[in-house]
Design a protein around this motif. Structure first.
Motif, PDB file in Angstrom:
ATOM      1  N   GLU A  45       0.871  -1.160   0.000  1.00  0.00           N
ATOM      2  CA  GLU A  45       0.000   0.000   0.000  1.00  0.00           C
ATOM      3  C   GLU A  45       0.914   1.217   0.000  1.00  0.00           C
ATOM      4  O   GLU A  45       1.854   1.293   0.789  1.00  0.00           O
ATOM      5  N   ILE A  47       1.120   5.345   0.372  1.00  0.00           N
ATOM      6  CA  ILE A  47       0.399   6.509   0.883  1.00  0.00           C
ATOM      7  C   ILE A  47       1.243   7.746   0.595  1.00  0.00           C
ATOM      8  O   ILE A  47       2.393   7.840   1.021  1.00  0.00           O
ATOM      9  N   PRO A  53      -4.646   6.610  -1.011  1.00  0.00           N
ATOM     10  CA  PRO A  53      -3.720   5.471  -0.985  1.00  0.00           C
ATOM     11  C   PRO A  53      -4.022   4.531  -2.161  1.00  0.00           C
ATOM     12  O   PRO A  53      -5.148   4.463  -2.635  1.00  0.00           O
TER      13      PRO A  53
END
Length: 173
Positions: A45, A47, A53
């Motif tokens: 993931e 960000i 995200p």
């Protein structure tokens, strides 16, 4: 890595593969959380400030045919040998898979062929390395681009992803 990329962060698939053939390198203010890793993939993931995200998956398919489908290239023009002049069934299968997933190659600069066997006799080069995105990613990062660099010591070209966004300053450069 700490010496090579001082001040940068990295993740790899070394816990799943002793060769750790996948390495992702980033710098703050980006935050990367590893969600899954295997011998052939690393999913994270990502960000970024002021951006939604997103998930990013890197794949390095096994050289062992029983561990991966023989789906290296999408089109015969992605192979350097002139006698490879038709689209094969595995190429069509791979293209169909990408279509079903709704992913496509991000625009890129650099060499057409991203892998080479580096053999002086019987040289072969192919487009094995890709940076695939979907429509939602392209809407979020409309100016994103990939830059494939010369391979240097590897048989693969490294790829730099530019999301073409302005990030806040993270201190010293």
């Amino acid at each position: 890595m700490a010496k090579l990329c001082f001040g940068w962060n990295y993740a790899s698939n070394h816990q799943s593969d002793e060769d750790g053939r996948i390495i992702l390198i980033w710098k703050a203010p980006a935050v990367v959380n590893v969600l899954h890793q295997s011998r052939q993939s690393l999913t994270c993931e990502v960000i970024l400030p002021l951006c939604p995200p997103f998930c990013y998956t890197m794949i390095y398919a096994s050289n062992i045919s029983v561990e991966r489908s023989d789906l290296w290239i999408v089109d015969h023009r992605e192979h350097s040998l002139a006698h490879i002049d038709t689209t094969t069934s595995p190429m069509s299968d791979f293209r169909d898979c990408l279509d079903q997933l709704g992913v496509f190659d991000l625009r890129y600069q650099g060499p057409t062929f991203s892998w080479s066997n580096h053999q002086p006799t019987m040289p072969i080069a192919k487009k094995l390395d890709r940076l695939l995105i979907n429509d939602m990613a392209l809407q979020s990062f409309p100016d994103a681009a990939a830059n494939f660099l010369p391979p240097l010591t590897s048989d693969h070209c490294p790829c730099i992803l530019s999301l073409a966004i302005t990030l806040p300053s993270a201190g010293c450069v």
